[in-house]
Scaffold this motif. Structure first.
Motif, PDB file in Angstrom:
ATOM      1  N   LEU A 234       0.160  -0.690  -0.514  1.00 32.39           N
ATOM      2  CA  LEU A 234       0.568  -2.069  -0.761  1.00 32.39           C
ATOM      3  C   LEU A 234       2.015  -2.149  -1.236  1.00 32.39           C
ATOM      4  O   LEU A 234       2.625  -3.226  -1.188  1.00 32.39           O
ATOM      5  CB  LEU A 234      -0.354  -2.716  -1.797  1.00 32.39           C
ATOM      6  N   LEU A 235       2.578  -0.995  -1.677  1.00 37.17           N
ATOM      7  CA  LEU A 235       3.986  -0.982  -2.066  1.00 37.17           C
ATOM      8  C   LEU A 235       4.900  -1.261  -0.881  1.00 37.17           C
ATOM      9  O   LEU A 235       6.068  -1.626  -1.062  1.00 37.17           O
ATOM     10  CB  LEU A 235       4.347   0.371  -2.697  1.00 37.17           C
ATOM     11  N   LEU A 236       4.378  -1.085   0.338  1.00 39.68           N
ATOM     12  CA  LEU A 236       5.179  -1.448   1.512  1.00 39.68           C
ATOM     13  C   LEU A 236       5.509  -2.932   1.509  1.00 39.68           C
ATOM     14  O   LEU A 236       6.500  -3.356   2.114  1.00 39.68           O
ATOM     15  CB  LEU A 236       4.417  -1.084   2.799  1.00 39.68           C
ATOM     16  N   LEU A 237       4.688  -3.722   0.819  1.00 39.93           N
ATOM     17  CA  LEU A 237       4.925  -5.163   0.747  1.00 39.93           C
ATOM     18  C   LEU A 237       6.103  -5.503  -0.156  1.00 39.93           C
ATOM     19  O   LEU A 237       6.497  -6.675  -0.234  1.00 39.93           O
ATOM     20  CB  LEU A 237       3.667  -5.874   0.250  1.00 39.93           C
ATOM     21  N   ARG A 238       6.690  -4.484  -0.807  1.00 38.76           N
ATOM     22  CA  ARG A 238       7.943  -4.719  -1.546  1.00 38.76           C
ATOM     23  C   ARG A 238       9.054  -5.129  -0.606  1.00 38.76           C
ATOM     24  O   ARG A 238       9.996  -5.815  -0.999  1.00 38.76           O
ATOM     25  CB  ARG A 238       8.374  -3.454  -2.289  1.00 38.76           C
ATOM     26  N   SER A 239       8.962  -4.661   0.628  1.00 35.63           N
ATOM     27  CA  SER A 239       9.978  -5.008   1.611  1.00 35.63           C
ATOM     28  C   SER A 239       9.812  -6.473   2.017  1.00 35.63           C
ATOM     29  O   SER A 239       8.727  -6.884   2.416  1.00 35.63           O
ATOM     30  CB  SER A 239       9.850  -4.118   2.847  1.00 35.63           C
ATOM     31  N   PRO A 240      10.866  -7.273   1.953  1.00 30.42           N
ATOM     32  CA  PRO A 240      10.750  -8.691   2.348  1.00 30.42           C
ATOM     33  C   PRO A 240      10.287  -8.858   3.794  1.00 30.42           C
ATOM     34  O   PRO A 240       9.565  -9.816   4.097  1.00 30.42           O
ATOM     35  CB  PRO A 240      12.175  -9.227   2.155  1.00 30.42           C
ATOM     36  N   ALA A 384      -0.508   3.125  10.745  1.00 28.52           N
ATOM     37  CA  ALA A 384      -1.845   2.710  10.299  1.00 28.52           C
ATOM     38  C   ALA A 384      -1.791   2.177   8.868  1.00 28.52           C
ATOM     39  O   ALA A 384      -2.416   1.160   8.551  1.00 28.52           O
ATOM     40  CB  ALA A 384      -2.821   3.879  10.394  1.00 28.52           C
ATOM     41  N   GLY A 385      -1.018   2.855   8.014  1.00 25.98           N
ATOM     42  CA  GLY A 385      -0.887   2.396   6.630  1.00 25.98           C
ATOM     43  C   GLY A 385      -0.197   1.052   6.537  1.00 25.98           C
ATOM     44  O   GLY A 385      -0.602   0.181   5.761  1.00 25.98           O
ATOM     45  N   ALA A 386       0.867   0.872   7.336  1.00 22.79           N
ATOM     46  CA  ALA A 386       1.590  -0.398   7.322  1.00 22.79           C
ATOM     47  C   ALA A 386       0.706  -1.521   7.843  1.00 22.79           C
ATOM     48  O   ALA A 386       0.680  -2.625   7.279  1.00 22.79           O
ATOM     49  CB  ALA A 386       2.862  -0.280   8.161  1.00 22.79           C
ATOM     50  N   THR A 387      -0.024  -1.245   8.936  1.00 21.12           N
ATOM     51  CA  THR A 387      -0.935  -2.249   9.484  1.00 21.12           C
ATOM     52  C   THR A 387      -2.020  -2.590   8.471  1.00 21.12           C
ATOM     53  O   THR A 387      -2.380  -3.767   8.299  1.00 21.12           O
ATOM     54  CB  THR A 387      -1.574  -1.747  10.787  1.00 21.12           C
ATOM     55  N   ALA A 388      -2.531  -1.575   7.780  1.00 22.88           N
ATOM     56  CA  ALA A 388      -3.578  -1.820   6.778  1.00 22.88           C
ATOM     57  C   ALA A 388      -3.038  -2.624   5.605  1.00 22.88           C
ATOM     58  O   ALA A 388      -3.724  -3.508   5.087  1.00 22.88           O
ATOM     59  CB  ALA A 388      -4.148  -0.491   6.287  1.00 22.88           C
ATOM     60  N   ALA A 389      -1.800  -2.324   5.173  1.00 22.54           N
ATOM     61  CA  ALA A 389      -1.217  -3.070   4.054  1.00 22.54           C
ATOM     62  C   ALA A 389      -1.065  -4.540   4.412  1.00 22.54           C
ATOM     63  O   ALA A 389      -1.418  -5.435   3.627  1.00 22.54           O
ATOM     64  CB  ALA A 389       0.147  -2.473   3.678  1.00 22.54           C
ATOM     65  N   VAL A 390      -0.550  -4.805   5.618  1.00 23.83           N
ATOM     66  CA  VAL A 390      -0.375  -6.188   6.072  1.00 23.83           C
ATOM     67  C   VAL A 390      -1.734  -6.873   6.205  1.00 23.83           C
ATOM     68  O   VAL A 390      -1.933  -8.003   5.736  1.00 23.83           O
ATOM     69  CB  VAL A 390       0.391  -6.225   7.408  1.00 23.83           C
ATOM     70  N   ASN A 391      -2.690  -6.184   6.841  1.00 21.54           N
ATOM     71  CA  ASN A 391      -4.012  -6.777   7.029  1.00 21.54           C
ATOM     72  C   ASN A 391      -4.728  -6.983   5.707  1.00 21.54           C
ATOM     73  O   ASN A 391      -5.431  -7.991   5.519  1.00 21.54           O
ATOM     74  CB  ASN A 391      -4.861  -5.894   7.942  1.00 21.54           C
ATOM     75  N   SER A 392      -4.584  -6.031   4.789  1.00 22.49           N
ATOM     76  CA  SER A 392      -5.264  -6.154   3.503  1.00 22.49           C
ATOM     77  C   SER A 392      -4.731  -7.348   2.724  1.00 22.49           C
ATOM     78  O   SER A 392      -5.506  -8.130   2.162  1.00 22.49           O
ATOM     79  CB  SER A 392      -5.087  -4.876   2.689  1.00 22.49           C
ATOM     80  N   PHE A 445      17.521  -4.330   1.755  1.00 20.08           N
ATOM     81  CA  PHE A 445      17.230  -4.719   0.375  1.00 20.08           C
ATOM     82  C   PHE A 445      16.199  -3.786  -0.247  1.00 20.08           C
ATOM     83  O   PHE A 445      16.351  -3.337  -1.392  1.00 20.08           O
ATOM     84  CB  PHE A 445      16.729  -6.164   0.357  1.00 20.08           C
ATOM     85  N   VAL A 446      15.121  -3.489   0.502  1.00 17.55           N
ATOM     86  CA  VAL A 446      14.122  -2.505   0.066  1.00 17.55           C
ATOM     87  C   VAL A 446      13.756  -1.675   1.292  1.00 17.55           C
ATOM     88  O   VAL A 446      13.045  -2.155   2.170  1.00 17.55           O
ATOM     89  CB  VAL A 446      12.856  -3.165  -0.530  1.00 17.55           C
ATOM     90  N   ASP A 447      14.241  -0.454   1.353  1.00 18.86           N
ATOM     91  CA  ASP A 447      13.967   0.431   2.486  1.00 18.86           C
ATOM     92  C   ASP A 447      12.676   1.209   2.205  1.00 18.86           C
ATOM     93  O   ASP A 447      12.622   2.022   1.290  1.00 18.86           O
ATOM     94  CB  ASP A 447      15.128   1.399   2.688  1.00 18.86           C
ATOM     95  N   VAL A 448      11.654   0.945   2.990  1.00 15.89           N
ATOM     96  CA  VAL A 448      10.369   1.618   2.796  1.00 15.89           C
ATOM     97  C   VAL A 448      10.131   2.668   3.893  1.00 15.89           C
ATOM     98  O   VAL A 448       8.987   2.999   4.194  1.00 15.89           O
ATOM     99  CB  VAL A 448       9.209   0.585   2.769  1.00 15.89           C
ATOM    100  N   GLY A 449      11.228   3.157   4.466  1.00 12.50           N
ATOM    101  CA  GLY A 449      11.129   4.180   5.493  1.00 12.50           C
ATOM    102  C   GLY A 449      11.460   3.668   6.876  1.00 12.50           C
ATOM    103  O   GLY A 449      10.937   4.179   7.876  1.00 12.50           O
ATOM    104  N   TYR A 450      12.331   2.671   6.941  1.00 14.25           N
ATOM    105  CA  TYR A 450      12.702   2.107   8.231  1.00 14.25           C
ATOM    106  C   TYR A 450      13.564   3.076   9.034  1.00 14.25           C
ATOM    107  O   TYR A 450      14.346   3.857   8.454  1.00 14.25           O
ATOM    108  CB  TYR A 450      13.486   0.794   8.038  1.00 14.25           C
ATOM    109  N   PRO A 451      13.464   3.036  10.368  1.00  9.67           N
ATOM    110  CA  PRO A 451      14.318   3.889  11.191  1.00  9.67           C
ATOM    111  C   PRO A 451      15.745   3.357  11.225  1.00  9.67           C
ATOM    112  O   PRO A 451      16.002   2.180  10.966  1.00  9.67           O
ATOM    113  CB  PRO A 451      13.678   3.790  12.579  1.00  9.67           C
TER     114      PRO A 451
END
Length: 453
Positions: A234-240, A384-392, A445-451
């Protein structure tokens, strides 16, 4: 990571499977996604029958929808977190047995607490299939192919929304609501067998958490799985960017639920439909719209990505979100349905409502599919983690929204409720527009592992 793994990862990681094998893998994960959506959607038409059987009210049984969506949001996080560490295959093989056992228990529930508890466990077992399927598609398809592949995946899995309520209503009417869950258990068992025999690991070589353990010399526990924190995703949601997509998706998906969950007490009551089978059949236009909108949106989003990449000379990930505006008409069928229900009686009113359901289904997926593909694009290594965070996040928010639907309709009326939902959808479009315009700055602003782009 070995030189061999590095070479594979950067050259032909998307060529590990032949086109025929990719189609087989896509078919298997679609089956898994169908299990998740059938488990969710077959329940709604039987709410009146369950309330009579358990000697309670439809509003109380309706809480089972919220319990399921909340539990599914947690299950998706748990499944995707362990899939990132152990791989896709082990999580699939653990989730299905849990879903099957819970389905059998729901079928035998004799009290409301039993129903709610096992319905929640059912959601935990079934929910990982959806983000895992999106992750598998991201594992095996390149960027320029991914929107179409994900659109096809979403489209076929959303057939669960189209067929689930119809089948659930028919089975509940002619047999029993309990038979639905016995059949779900059989459907899950069959999917488990196919996964066990035909499904290999699809995670990119050297990217699993257990691979990191091996490279660092750490030993895995021998008698239990590693204890991981699923909520860390859910910390991925730190990214705007990710948060904006999650909020936009949440206010979009509520359009489907606002039409489906209270149907028996709004449209059904207005037009004298109290037969579970007929209620289920009335859901069919919305589900067909979902199933058509997702692959259409996937193809459109791929075309948008290719077009703007050629125009710019480089890849700007947020360009994919432009395809969401093909569904900009979404607020209108939601509002129109309430107006028609209030002012148009008889077969004409019912027919117009079914048209609204169909248009809403198409619009919902035209909006949501680009967002789902965007999340996989920008966080492919943790898709899968990013999709789960968004879906959750989406389902947690939706679970509370769903719980408020019937009370809000009872207090303020159908028209006011749908008007509020239409305004929320407009707000979602505003967030999407801001993400497209300022995507690069928002990612920085918040890089959560973007390419790098």
């Amino acid at each position: 990571m070995t030189n061999e793994e590095t070479s594979l990862l950067h050259t032909d990681v998307y060529d590990r499977f032949s086109p025929q094998k990719k189609k087989l893998l896509s078919t298997i994960v679609i089956w898994g996604g169908l299990v998740a959506f059938f488990t969710a959607s077959t329940f709604v038409p039987s709410i009146p029958q369950i309330s009579r059987d358990l000697n309670t009210t439809g509003e109380v049984v309706g809480y089972a929808v919220s319990v399921y969506t909340f539990a599914a949001s947690v299950g998706g996080l748990v499944g995707s977190r362990y899939a990132k560490f152990y791989g896709r295959r082990p999580v699939y093989l653990c989730g299905f047995p849990l879903m099957v056992v819970a389905s059998l228990a729901v079928a035998r529930a004799s009290t409301v607490p039993q129903l709610l508890v096992w319905r929640g466990i059912q959601g935990i077992g079934a929910a990982p299939n959806y983000p895992l399927g999106a992750g598998v598609i991201g594992d095996i398809y390149r960027l320029e192919e991914r929107g179409t592949a994900l659109g096809t995946y979403f489209g076929f899995t959303f057939l669960g929304i189209a067929l689930g309520p119809s089948l659930g209503g028919i089975i509940a009417h002619y047999w029993s609501w309990r038979a639905i869950h016995y059949l779900l258990a059989c459907f899950g068992c069959a999917a488990f067998v196919f996964l066990f025999i035909l499904f290999p690991e699809t995670s990119h070589p050297g990217t699993r958490g257990m691979d990191e353990y091996a490279r660092s010399g750490k030993a895995l526990p021998k008698w239990r799985p590693c204890l991981l924190n699923p909520f860390s995703q859910l910390l991925l949601l730190r990214s705007p960017n990710i948060l904006a997509v999650a909020i936009s998706g949440a206010v979009t998906v509520i359009t489907d639920l606002a039409l489906l969950v209270p149907f028996a007490y709004t449209i059904g009551k207005r037009y004298g439909i109290d037969n579970e089978a007929l209620i289920g059949l009335c859901f069919l236009p919305l589900g067909i719209g979902n199933a058509l909108g997702a692959p259409l949106s996937g193809r459109l989003s791929d075309k948008v990505v290719i077009k703007y990449k050629e125009m710019r000379g480089y890849w700007y990930p947020e360009d994919r979100l432009r395809a969401a505006f093909f569904g900009a008409f979404l607020p209108f069928p939601i509002l129109a349905s309430a107006l028609i229900t209030k002012y148009v009686s008889g077969p004409i009113g019912l027919t117009l409502n079914l048209v609204c359901l169909f248009i809403s289904g198409i619009g919902c997926d035209l909006v949501m599919t680009p967002g789902g593909a965007y999340v996989v694009d920008v966080l492919q290594a943790n898709s899968a983690g990013a999709t789960a965070a968004v879906n959750s996040f989406r389902w947690m928010l939706t679970s509370f929204q769903t719980a408020m639907l019937l009370p809000m309709i009872n207090t303020y009326g159908h028209l006011v409720t749908n008007s509020v939902i239409s305004l929320l959808v407009v707000f979602g479009f505003m967030l999407t527009a801001l993400t497209i315009a300022y995507g690069k700055s928002m990612r920085a602003f918040v890089d959560v592992g973007y390419p790098a782009t």
